[in-house]
Design an enzyme around this catalytic site. Structure first.
Site, PDB file in Angstrom:
ATOM      1  N   TYR A   1       0.839  -1.204   0.000  1.00 41.75           N
ATOM      2  CA  TYR A   1       0.000   0.000   0.000  1.00 41.75           C
ATOM      3  C   TYR A   1       0.877   1.258   0.000  1.00 41.75           C
ATOM      4  O   TYR A   1       0.683   2.169  -0.807  1.00 41.75           O
ATOM      5  CB  TYR A   1      -0.902  -0.030   1.231  1.00 41.75           C
ATOM      6  CG  TYR A   1      -1.859   1.124   1.352  1.00 41.75           C
ATOM      7  CD1 TYR A   1      -2.965   1.223   0.510  1.00 41.75           C
ATOM      8  CD2 TYR A   1      -1.680   2.113   2.323  1.00 41.75           C
ATOM      9  CE1 TYR A   1      -3.860   2.276   0.624  1.00 41.75           C
ATOM     10  CE2 TYR A   1      -2.566   3.167   2.445  1.00 41.75           C
ATOM     11  CZ  TYR A   1      -3.656   3.239   1.596  1.00 41.75           C
ATOM     12  OH  TYR A   1      -4.536   4.292   1.711  1.00 41.75           O
TER      13      TYR A   1
ATOM     14  N   LYS B   1       1.153   4.133  -2.923  1.00 44.21           N
ATOM     15  CA  LYS B   1       0.796   5.544  -2.724  1.00 44.21           C
ATOM     16  C   LYS B   1       2.006   6.453  -2.981  1.00 44.21           C
ATOM     17  O   LYS B   1       1.867   7.574  -3.480  1.00 44.21           O
ATOM     18  CB  LYS B   1       0.238   5.754  -1.310  1.00 44.21           C
ATOM     19  CG  LYS B   1      -1.087   5.013  -1.060  1.00 44.21           C
ATOM     20  CD  LYS B   1      -2.196   5.443  -2.024  1.00 44.21           C
ATOM     21  CE  LYS B   1      -3.537   4.823  -1.680  1.00 44.21           C
ATOM     22  NZ  LYS B   1      -4.625   5.240  -2.573  1.00 44.21           N
TER      23      LYS B   1
HETATM   24  N1  LIG Z   1     -10.093   6.360   4.873  1.00 47.01           N
HETATM   25  C1  LIG Z   1      -8.827   6.600   5.179  1.00 47.01           C
HETATM   26  O1  LIG Z   1      -8.446   6.667   6.366  1.00 47.01           O
HETATM   27  C2  LIG Z   1      -7.823   6.821   4.070  1.00 47.01           C
HETATM   28  C3  LIG Z   1      -6.547   7.262   4.439  1.00 47.01           C
HETATM   29  C4  LIG Z   1      -5.603   7.488   3.447  1.00 47.01           C
HETATM   30  C5  LIG Z   1      -5.928   7.266   2.131  1.00 47.01           C
HETATM   31  N2  LIG Z   1      -7.168   6.828   1.796  1.00 47.01           N
HETATM   32  C6  LIG Z   1      -7.425   6.602   0.373  1.00 47.01           C
HETATM   33  O2  LIG Z   1      -8.646   7.198   0.027  1.00 47.01           O
HETATM   34  C7  LIG Z   1      -9.204   6.508  -1.085  1.00 47.01           C
HETATM   35  C8  LIG Z   1     -10.692   6.333  -0.843  1.00 47.01           C
HETATM   36  O3  LIG Z   1     -10.856   5.574   0.298  1.00 47.01           O
HETATM   37  P1  LIG Z   1     -12.124   5.705   1.240  1.00 47.01           P
HETATM   38  O4  LIG Z   1     -11.617   5.950   2.598  1.00 47.01           O
HETATM   39  O5  LIG Z   1     -13.107   6.610   0.649  1.00 47.01           O
HETATM   40  O6  LIG Z   1     -12.596   4.180   1.198  1.00 47.01           O
HETATM   41  P2  LIG Z   1     -13.914   3.465   0.704  1.00 47.01           P
HETATM   42  O7  LIG Z   1     -13.662   2.014   0.927  1.00 47.01           O
HETATM   43  O8  LIG Z   1     -15.114   4.084   1.343  1.00 47.01           O
HETATM   44  O9  LIG Z   1     -13.952   3.787  -0.850  1.00 47.01           O
HETATM   45  C9  LIG Z   1     -13.201   3.094  -1.800  1.00 47.01           C
HETATM   46  C10 LIG Z   1     -14.067   2.917  -3.030  1.00 47.01           C
HETATM   47  O10 LIG Z   1     -13.279   2.259  -4.021  1.00 47.01           O
HETATM   48  C11 LIG Z   1     -14.062   1.231  -4.603  1.00 47.01           C
HETATM   49  N3  LIG Z   1     -13.173   0.191  -5.142  1.00 47.01           N
HETATM   50  C12 LIG Z   1     -12.289  -0.578  -4.472  1.00 47.01           C
HETATM   51  N4  LIG Z   1     -11.683  -1.414  -5.313  1.00 47.01           N
HETATM   52  C13 LIG Z   1     -12.184  -1.162  -6.546  1.00 47.01           C
HETATM   53  C14 LIG Z   1     -11.962  -1.702  -7.840  1.00 47.01           C
HETATM   54  N5  LIG Z   1     -11.092  -2.705  -8.040  1.00 47.01           N
HETATM   55  N6  LIG Z   1     -12.653  -1.210  -8.897  1.00 47.01           N
HETATM   56  C15 LIG Z   1     -13.554  -0.203  -8.709  1.00 47.01           C
HETATM   57  N7  LIG Z   1     -13.814   0.350  -7.508  1.00 47.01           N
HETATM   58  C16 LIG Z   1     -13.138  -0.127  -6.440  1.00 47.01           C
HETATM   59  C17 LIG Z   1     -14.932   0.719  -3.454  1.00 47.01           C
HETATM   60  O11 LIG Z   1     -16.078  -0.010  -3.914  1.00 47.01           O
HETATM   61  C18 LIG Z   1     -15.302   2.022  -2.772  1.00 47.01           C
HETATM   62  O12 LIG Z   1     -16.449   2.619  -3.331  1.00 47.01           O
HETATM   63  C19 LIG Z   1      -8.392   5.216  -1.249  1.00 47.01           C
HETATM   64  O13 LIG Z   1      -7.547   5.345  -2.366  1.00 47.01           O
HETATM   65  C20 LIG Z   1      -7.575   5.141   0.019  1.00 47.01           C
HETATM   66  O14 LIG Z   1      -6.321   4.532  -0.192  1.00 47.01           O
HETATM   67  C21 LIG Z   1      -8.128   6.606   2.733  1.00 47.01           C
END
Ligand SMILES: NC(=O)c1ccc[n+]([C@@H]2O[C@H](COP(=O)([O-])OP(=O)(O)OC[C@H]3O[C@@H](n4cnc5c(N)ncnc54)[C@H](O)[C@@H]3O)[C@@H](O)[C@H]2O)c1
Length: 246
Positions: free
Chosen positions: A147, A151
């Site tokens: 991961y 990133k």
């Molecule tokens: N939530 C956190 O604490 C956090 C922290 C740092 C980075 N992020 C990043 O933020 C981004 C969004 O995360 P989030 O927190 O909104 O999570 P989330 O799980 O709510 O959203 C992720 C979305 O991506 C979709 N997804 C996953 N794999 C997929 C695929 N193969 N094809 C199509 N869609 C797919 C899921 O269905 C979901 O709708 C991610 O890239 C994550 O790495 C999140």
């Protein structure tokens, strides 16, 4: 800005982006695996139109199909937001090649393929791309090497794309969230024997004293997509309540 593609807009940060954009009258196409969850947007009465398609971003054909579907639906493309991401953890000695490849395919290759497919249509509108990185690009944590590497790669990809696409008037930026309260972290909380205690020790390290909420990231995404950010490109901006500064 009238037409934006949000890849990963079904839940979490992507969902907040969809809501914020549609609230200001922007038409949004959501590309996501979870079309059931994305259906919630259909019920929301907002000025901007909404379309959804099932696209698995691990499939290299998906980004081009999603861009084509957005153009079919709305006739133009002003922005692409990629929030879909996966976080597969495990000990280094047991980590599978499949998990490594899947992480790289969704978290790095798909954003690159979106840039490839969208560069032409975005050049016509002076549009931009916004990727979603993570504070994991800048700090290590146990079991999260695929991961973190993905990133970190996304931050570097953002810079190179910004350099190349700047010549056709397309901006490329990345937002890097810290701890945001979304379904993304559910597997982490499920692994903890004391989830409340684990949350407490995380929150203690965050100067803001709490996790973030999705709208605190989507507000930066909307800014980066819009005309106020016309001179901002190649940047990876951290939204972490001060976590990395502590
Ligand atoms: N939530 C956190 O604490 C956090 C922290 C740092 C980075 N992020 C990043 O933020 C981004 C969004 O995360 P989030 O927190 O909104 O999570 P989330 O799980 O709510 O959203 C992720 C979305 O991506 C979709 N997804 C996953 N794999 C997929 C695929 N193969 N094809 C199509 N869609 C797919 C899921 O269905 C979901 O709708 C991610 O890239 C994550 O790495 C999140």
């Amino acid at each position: 800005m009238t037409s934006v593609l949000v890849a990963g807009g079904a839940t979490g940060i992507g969902s907040a982006c969809v809501q914020a954009l549609r609230s200001t009258g922007v038409d949004v196409y959501v590309a996501d695996l979870n079309v059931d969850a994305a259906g919630q947007h259909e019920r929301a009465e907002l000025p901007g139109r909404f379309r959804v398609g099932r696209h698995d971003l691990a499939d290299p054909e998906s980004p081009a199909r999603a861009v084509a579907a957005t153009l079919d639906a709305f006739g133009r493309l002003d922005g692409v937001v990629v929030t879909a991401g996966v976080h597969l953890v495990g000990p280094v000695t047991e980590y599978s090649v499949d998990d490594w490849d899947h992480t790289m395919a969704v978290n790095v290759r798909a954003p690159f393929l979106f840039a490839q497919a969208a560069a032409g249509p975005l050049a016509e509108t002076g549009g931009s791309l916004v990727f979603t990185g993570s504070t994991a690009a800048f700090r290590g944590s146990r079991g999260a090497f695929a991961y973190s590497a993905s990133k970190g790669a996304l931050v570097s990809l953002t810079r190179s794309l910004a350099v190349e696409l700047g010549s056709v008037g397309v901006r490329v930026n990345c937002v890097c969230p810290g701890w945001i309260d979304t379904p993304f972290n559910a597997p982490y909380w499920a692994m903890q024997s004391d989830p409340d205690g684990a949350l407490g020790s995380i929150v203690e390290r965050i100067p803001a004293g709490r996790q973030g909420v999705p709208s605190e990231v989507s507000s930066l995404v909307v800014y980066l997509l819009g005309p106020s950010a016309a001179y901002v490109t190649g940047q990876s901006m951290i939204v972490d309540g001060g976590l990395l500064s502590a």
